[in-house]
Design a protein around this motif. Structure first.
Motif, PDB file in Angstrom:
ATOM      1  N   THR A   9     -13.402   7.977   9.390  1.00 52.27           N
ATOM      2  CA  THR A   9     -12.093   7.868   8.743  1.00 52.27           C
ATOM      3  C   THR A   9     -11.848   6.408   8.409  1.00 52.27           C
ATOM      4  N   ARG A  10     -10.919   6.159   7.518  1.00 54.36           N
ATOM      5  CA  ARG A  10     -10.625   4.786   7.125  1.00 54.36           C
ATOM      6  C   ARG A  10      -9.161   4.673   6.752  1.00 54.36           C
ATOM      7  N   ASP A  11      -8.638   3.475   6.933  1.00 55.27           N
ATOM      8  CA  ASP A  11      -7.260   3.208   6.552  1.00 55.27           C
ATOM      9  C   ASP A  11      -7.201   2.844   5.069  1.00 55.27           C
ATOM     10  N   LEU A  12      -6.236   3.385   4.356  1.00 55.32           N
ATOM     11  CA  LEU A  12      -5.959   2.939   3.000  1.00 55.32           C
ATOM     12  C   LEU A  12      -4.948   1.802   3.107  1.00 55.32           C
ATOM     13  N   LEU A  13      -5.435   0.583   3.021  1.00 50.74           N
ATOM     14  CA  LEU A  13      -4.565  -0.589   3.102  1.00 50.74           C
ATOM     15  C   LEU A  13      -3.747  -0.710   1.819  1.00 50.74           C
ATOM     16  N   PRO A  14      -2.703  -1.565   1.803  1.00 50.81           N
ATOM     17  CA  PRO A  14      -1.731  -1.530   0.708  1.00 50.81           C
ATOM     18  C   PRO A  14      -2.312  -1.489  -0.704  1.00 50.81           C
ATOM     19  N   LEU A  18      -1.728   1.834  -2.872  1.00 51.31           N
ATOM     20  CA  LEU A  18      -0.999   1.783  -4.139  1.00 51.31           C
ATOM     21  C   LEU A  18      -1.811   2.449  -5.240  1.00 51.31           C
ATOM     22  N   PHE A  19      -3.131   2.186  -5.260  1.00 48.51           N
ATOM     23  CA  PHE A  19      -3.972   2.792  -6.281  1.00 48.51           C
ATOM     24  C   PHE A  19      -4.046   4.305  -6.088  1.00 48.51           C
ATOM     25  N   TRP A  20      -4.079   4.776  -4.842  1.00 43.14           N
ATOM     26  CA  TRP A  20      -4.081   6.214  -4.561  1.00 43.14           C
ATOM     27  C   TRP A  20      -2.819   6.854  -5.144  1.00 43.14           C
ATOM     28  N   ASN A  21      -1.673   6.178  -4.984  1.00 41.20           N
ATOM     29  CA  ASN A  21      -0.433   6.709  -5.556  1.00 41.20           C
ATOM     30  C   ASN A  21      -0.517   6.771  -7.086  1.00 41.20           C
ATOM     31  N   ARG A  22      -1.085   5.732  -7.684  1.00 46.77           N
ATOM     32  CA  ARG A  22      -1.225   5.724  -9.152  1.00 46.77           C
ATOM     33  C   ARG A  22      -2.243   6.773  -9.604  1.00 46.77           C
ATOM     34  N   PHE A  23      -3.274   6.959  -8.810  1.00 43.91           N
ATOM     35  CA  PHE A  23      -4.305   7.966  -9.075  1.00 43.91           C
ATOM     36  C   PHE A  23      -3.657   9.348  -9.148  1.00 43.91           C
ATOM     37  N   LYS A  24      -2.811   9.643  -8.158  1.00 47.11           N
ATOM     38  CA  LYS A  24      -2.126  10.932  -8.124  1.00 47.11           C
ATOM     39  C   LYS A  24      -1.162  11.071  -9.306  1.00 47.11           C
ATOM     40  N   GLN A  25      -0.462   9.984  -9.628  1.00 45.63           N
ATOM     41  CA  GLN A  25       0.475  10.038 -10.745  1.00 45.63           C
ATOM     42  C   GLN A  25      -0.246  10.261 -12.066  1.00 45.63           C
ATOM     43  N   THR A  26      -1.427   9.652 -12.210  1.00 51.01           N
ATOM     44  CA  THR A  26      -2.227   9.885 -13.410  1.00 51.01           C
ATOM     45  C   THR A  26      -2.616  11.344 -13.511  1.00 51.01           C
ATOM     46  N   PHE A 339      -8.931  -3.690  -9.394  1.00 46.74           N
ATOM     47  CA  PHE A 339      -7.804  -2.901  -8.930  1.00 46.74           C
ATOM     48  C   PHE A 339      -6.536  -3.757  -8.878  1.00 46.74           C
ATOM     49  N   PRO A 340      -5.378  -3.146  -9.147  1.00 50.21           N
ATOM     50  CA  PRO A 340      -4.126  -3.919  -9.096  1.00 50.21           C
ATOM     51  C   PRO A 340      -3.777  -4.320  -7.679  1.00 50.21           C
ATOM     52  N   ARG A 341      -3.140  -5.472  -7.543  1.00 53.39           N
ATOM     53  CA  ARG A 341      -2.661  -5.891  -6.227  1.00 53.39           C
ATOM     54  C   ARG A 341      -1.432  -5.088  -5.861  1.00 53.39           C
ATOM     55  N   ALA A 342      -1.340  -4.751  -4.589  1.00 49.16           N
ATOM     56  CA  ALA A 342      -0.182  -3.991  -4.140  1.00 49.16           C
ATOM     57  C   ALA A 342       1.085  -4.846  -4.179  1.00 49.16           C
ATOM     58  N   GLN A 343       0.920  -6.142  -3.881  1.00 47.68           N
ATOM     59  CA  GLN A 343       2.078  -7.002  -3.766  1.00 47.68           C
ATOM     60  C   GLN A 343       2.668  -7.309  -5.136  1.00 47.68           C
ATOM     61  N   LYS A 344       3.949  -7.050  -5.281  1.00 52.95           N
ATOM     62  CA  LYS A 344       4.659  -7.346  -6.525  1.00 52.95           C
ATOM     63  C   LYS A 344       6.018  -7.893  -6.145  1.00 52.95           C
ATOM     64  N   CYS A 345       6.393  -9.007  -6.736  1.00 52.50           N
ATOM     65  CA  CYS A 345       7.672  -9.619  -6.394  1.00 52.50           C
ATOM     66  C   CYS A 345       8.267 -10.236  -7.662  1.00 52.50           C
ATOM     67  N   ASP A 346       9.416  -9.721  -8.069  1.00 53.22           N
ATOM     68  CA  ASP A 346      10.075 -10.268  -9.256  1.00 53.22           C
ATOM     69  C   ASP A 346      10.780 -11.586  -8.943  1.00 53.22           C
ATOM     70  N   LEU A 389       5.006 -19.151   0.595  1.00 55.83           N
ATOM     71  CA  LEU A 389       5.144 -17.725   0.839  1.00 55.83           C
ATOM     72  C   LEU A 389       5.399 -16.978  -0.479  1.00 55.83           C
ATOM     73  N   ALA A 390       6.279 -17.560  -1.305  1.00 57.07           N
ATOM     74  CA  ALA A 390       6.573 -16.939  -2.597  1.00 57.07           C
ATOM     75  C   ALA A 390       5.311 -16.816  -3.443  1.00 57.07           C
ATOM     76  N   ASP A 391       4.476 -17.851  -3.405  1.00 59.24           N
ATOM     77  CA  ASP A 391       3.229 -17.818  -4.168  1.00 59.24           C
ATOM     78  C   ASP A 391       2.288 -16.744  -3.614  1.00 59.24           C
ATOM     79  N   LYS A 392       2.232 -16.625  -2.280  1.00 56.40           N
ATOM     80  CA  LYS A 392       1.378 -15.619  -1.641  1.00 56.40           C
ATOM     81  C   LYS A 392       1.838 -14.216  -1.998  1.00 56.40           C
ATOM     82  N   LEU A 393       3.141 -14.033  -2.135  1.00 53.29           N
ATOM     83  CA  LEU A 393       3.686 -12.722  -2.475  1.00 53.29           C
ATOM     84  C   LEU A 393       3.568 -12.418  -3.964  1.00 53.29           C
ATOM     85  N   GLY A 394       3.114 -13.409  -4.724  1.00 53.05           N
ATOM     86  CA  GLY A 394       2.982 -13.204  -6.165  1.00 53.05           C
ATOM     87  C   GLY A 394       4.306 -13.198  -6.893  1.00 53.05           C
TER      88      GLY A 394
END
Length: 438
Positions: A9-14, A18-26, A339-346, A389-394
């Protein structure tokens, strides 16, 4: 000692989650355009469903299912020799089709004369296999099932839909091979099975022990054997397409004609039998040769016109397919897809000191309420560390709020891409974010 995830088994990290969620939405978008609606069945089903539906002689049922009983039933079984009743013997689903067909039968989703039920699902499946690249004990699948239609147009539609989904998620068409075959039906397959068994009996001294067992239980399973010697022997076995009845031959020809008309390239593979006993007539599989190792199938399926009867329903033709998320990820990585990064910050709101923290916190909530992903520091970092921190969060922008800005009723808004700054009124920050994004 640290506790890690169970083997296989494996963990789906962020990022991957996120890609799994987009995969399902597609999948929802692509399959929904063909009329498929979502269904969510239990992860556990009665073990009998898989025995009757998939086949007791299959590797999936005989070797790979995780079966569960309650602690009390286990105690009674061990201490008192009282085996649990059938309804208490549960198994984690090794595939999705049997559960969906059970739900269709149980809830009568295809009444006599009704339109077909077109259903799609997404979620985890479980098989007790030896973990390797592309093969896990818990894995995620997306699948569709169509119950109530036997026309070859449904077969071709599903195959076209599957290929369009792969292309939509980013797998290059040229990296995939679509394999196609017919498994025949109850009229022509028994005679063909006897031919294959007779052929295997003639070559028994050249086959592995597993294939010798398969010859007695289900000879067609031998076409799946990965032993090179067995593969060489079975390459000369009778071909199913030479022994189809007129109806199956007509059906198979119609599917191919429809795919040809749609410009969908495929390869006929008489050895393609898939891994489950319920298939009839059309079967198909999509393979990717790069980056997959020996497990190069990323999805497939076929027709199962007798499965509803096997689980206690009225005769209802069906067809479906499933595709593996983890294997698609491997195929995408091999194709060089980023793959897209999970982290998104406006917006990141930075505090110059503690005196402005309450107003900064309120500003964060205002921006979130307006639909913007907004963050702030919660560890009393220095202003310099907050920018890191802001830069790390994108973060796309940083709003700096200090005592002087608060007194003036404004913030200093910095664009982290261009490094330009501007003074913006506190009550206008949300509007400025909207204009900037537009």
């Amino acid at each position: 000692m640290a506790i890690n995830a169970p083997e296989g088994t494996r963990d789906l990290l962020p990022d991957e989650a996120l890609f799994w969620n987009r995969f399902k939405q597609t999948a929802v978008e692509v399959f929904g355009a063909y009329g498929y609606l979502p269904i969510d069945t239990p992860i556990m089903e009665q073990t009998e469903l898989f025995i009757r539906g998939i086949g007791e002689a299959t590797d999936v049922v005989s070797k790979e299912m995780f079966t569960a009983i309650s602690g009390e039933n286990l105690r009674r079984w061990v201490e008192e020799g009282k085996a649990p009743k059938a309804k208490s013997r549960l198994s984690l689903r090794p595939e999705g089709t049997a559960g969906v067909v059970r739900a269709v039968v149980q809830h009568d989703l295809v009444p006599q004369g009704a339109a077909p039920a077109k259903l799609m699902y997404a979620g985890p499946m479980f098989r007790a296999e030896r973990p390797q690249k592309g093969r896990q004990r818990q894995f995620n699948q997306v699948g569709v099932e169509c119950l109530g239609a036997e026309e070859p147009t449904i077969d071709a539609e599903a195959i076209i839909m599957l290929m369009r989904f792969y292309e939509k998620v980013g797998i290059p068409r040229e990296s995939m091979r679509l394999l196609l075959n017919s498994m025949g039906c109850e009229k022509c397959r028994p005679a063909y099975r006897n031919l294959v068994k007779a052929y295997m009996d003639e070559h028994a001294d050249e086959l592995c022990e597993t294939c010798l067992t398969r010859a007695e239980v289900n000879p067609l399973r031998a076409f799946d054997c990965k032993n090179p010697q067995c593969a060489s022997v079975m390459a000369e076995a009778p071909k199913i397409t030479d022994h189809l009845c007129d109806e199956c031959l007509e059906h198979y020809g119609a599917v191919k004609e429809l795919l040809d008309g749609a410009g969908v390239a495929y390869e006929e593979d008489y050895k393609l039998v898939r891994g489950l006993d319920y298939y009839t007539r059309t079967v198909f599989e999509v393979q990717v040769d790069n980056g997959m190792g020996s497990q190069n199938a990323i999805g497939g399926g076929g027709r199962y016109d007798r499965l509803a009867e096997e689980v206690g329903g009225r005769p209802t033709p069906g067809l479906g397919f499933a595709l593996g998320f983890e294997r698609c990820v491997l195929a995408l990585e091999a194709a060089g897809v980023q793959f897209p990064r999970a982290q998104k910050c406006d917006l990141f709101v930075a505090c110059v000191d503690e005196s402005v923290r309450a107003r900064a916190f309120a500003l964060v909530q205002e921006c979130r309420d307006a639909g913007f992903t907004t963050e702030m520091d919660h560890q009393k970092r220095s202003l310099k560390s907050q920018f890191k921190l802001a830069d790390k969060l994108g973060a796309a922008r940083v709003a700096v709020l200090g005592p002087d800005e608060l007194a003036a009723g404004e913030v200093t808004l910095r664009d982290m891409g261009t490094h330009t700054e501007a003074k913006v009124r506190l009550e206008e920050v949300v509007g400025e974010l909207g204009r900037a994004i537009l």
